[in-house]
Design an enzyme around this catalytic site. Structure first.
Site, PDB file in Angstrom:
ATOM      1  N   CYS A 109       0.706  -1.217   0.080  1.00  0.00           N
ATOM      2  CA  CYS A 109       0.007   0.064   0.098  1.00  0.00           C
ATOM      3  C   CYS A 109       1.025   1.426   0.023  1.00  0.00           C
ATOM      4  O   CYS A 109       0.703   2.082  -0.653  1.00  0.00           O
ATOM      5  CB  CYS A 109      -1.054   0.112   1.073  1.00  0.00           C
ATOM      6  SG  CYS A 109      -0.290  -0.023   2.704  1.00  0.00           S
ATOM      7  N   HIS A 149      -2.288   0.735   7.484  1.00  0.00           N
ATOM      8  CA  HIS A 149      -2.532   0.585   5.791  1.00  0.00           C
ATOM      9  C   HIS A 149      -2.831   1.977   5.668  1.00  0.00           C
ATOM     10  O   HIS A 149      -3.227   3.022   6.134  1.00  0.00           O
ATOM     11  CB  HIS A 149      -3.853  -0.117   5.879  1.00  0.00           C
ATOM     12  CG  HIS A 149      -4.082  -0.288   4.284  1.00  0.00           C
ATOM     13  ND1 HIS A 149      -3.305  -1.243   3.580  1.00  0.00           N
ATOM     14  CD2 HIS A 149      -5.269  -0.148   3.519  1.00  0.00           C
ATOM     15  CE1 HIS A 149      -4.187  -1.187   2.174  1.00  0.00           C
ATOM     16  NE2 HIS A 149      -5.152  -0.745   2.348  1.00  0.00           N
ATOM     17  N   HIS A 202      -6.034   2.133  -3.047  1.00  0.00           N
ATOM     18  CA  HIS A 202      -5.376   1.538  -2.179  1.00  0.00           C
ATOM     19  C   HIS A 202      -4.959  -0.015  -2.910  1.00  0.00           C
ATOM     20  O   HIS A 202      -5.392  -0.393  -3.882  1.00  0.00           O
ATOM     21  CB  HIS A 202      -5.861   1.220  -1.051  1.00  0.00           C
ATOM     22  CG  HIS A 202      -6.972   0.217  -0.763  1.00  0.00           C
ATOM     23  ND1 HIS A 202      -7.042  -0.644   0.043  1.00  0.00           N
ATOM     24  CD2 HIS A 202      -7.990   0.175  -1.491  1.00  0.00           C
ATOM     25  CE1 HIS A 202      -7.977  -1.448   0.229  1.00  0.00           C
ATOM     26  NE2 HIS A 202      -8.889  -0.813  -0.922  1.00  0.00           N
TER      27      HIS A 202
END
Length: 207
Positions: free
Chosen positions: A101, A152, A164
């Protein structure tokens, strides 16, 4: 899912984990998991096909649009989604064979906005200024703290969606209002105002 993630991390090894910027849980809603490419994604026509020919350049197409910010920024981010969609998630990965990510965020900001962000989520979370979820604008970074050792990060593209690299489905658009992402939303950061990002989208096409 926890066992799956643990075994995956163990297989990759400690050295690879040190390179990684993030990892998100493979838990997703069933609706998000099924027929992703068949969905009418925000800003994309129903006939949209993620497969591009080698001569396609959606970033240049986005730069040519005479749209005011934040629409120009949004189109540039959707073009990056089209480019990366379906790329598998790989812890520590930075390219088309697999990407995590924070590497995706770093790549998108470097190529689209000529802004060099740090490699890891832990460093990216200190970039720019904090913004509340209710004040999100296109181009803002959104951060999550799912179960597991890694945070994340994604990029808000508007209309409640963010771009993402999902551990379960690779690079994709997800809804912030998804029960999972709502639960683990952490914070958001604004690196630059949309007007500045839009100018950088345009200027990148000139050089």
């Amino acid at each position: 899912m926890v066992a799956t993630r643990s075994s995956r991390i163990l297989m990759l090894g400690v050295s690879l984990a040190l390179l990684a910027g993030c990892a998100s849980s493979a838990k997703q809603s069933q609706g998000e998991a099924d027929d992703y490419f068949a969905r009418n994604l925000p800003g994309m026509p129903a006939s949209w096909n993620p497969m591009m020919s080698p001569v396609d350049n959606p970033i240049l197409q986005a730069r040519s649009l005479h749209n005011p910010p934040p629409e120009l920024v949004r189109q540039a981010l959707l073009a990056q989604h089209e480019r990366w969609a379906g790329t598998p998630y790989r812890l520590g990965g930075t390219g088309e064979r697999g990407i995590d990510c924070s590497a995706l965020v770093q790549n998108v900001f470097s190529e689209t906005f000529r802004l060099d962000l740090p490699r890891s989520t832990g460093e990216q979370v200190h970039e720019g200024s904090p913004v509340s979820r209710g004040e999100l604008q296109v181009g803002d970074l959104v951060f999550f703290r799912p179960p597991g050792p890694y945070d994340h990060v994604g990029i808000y593209v508007g209309d409640g969606y963010f771009l993402h690299a999902s551990t379960s489905q690779g690079v994709m658009l997800s809804e912030l209002d998804n029960v999972y992402w709502q639960r683990y939303f952490w914070q958001a950061r604004r690196t630059l105002e949309p007007t500045t990002l839009a100018r950088r989208v345009a200027s990148a096409g000139e050089g």
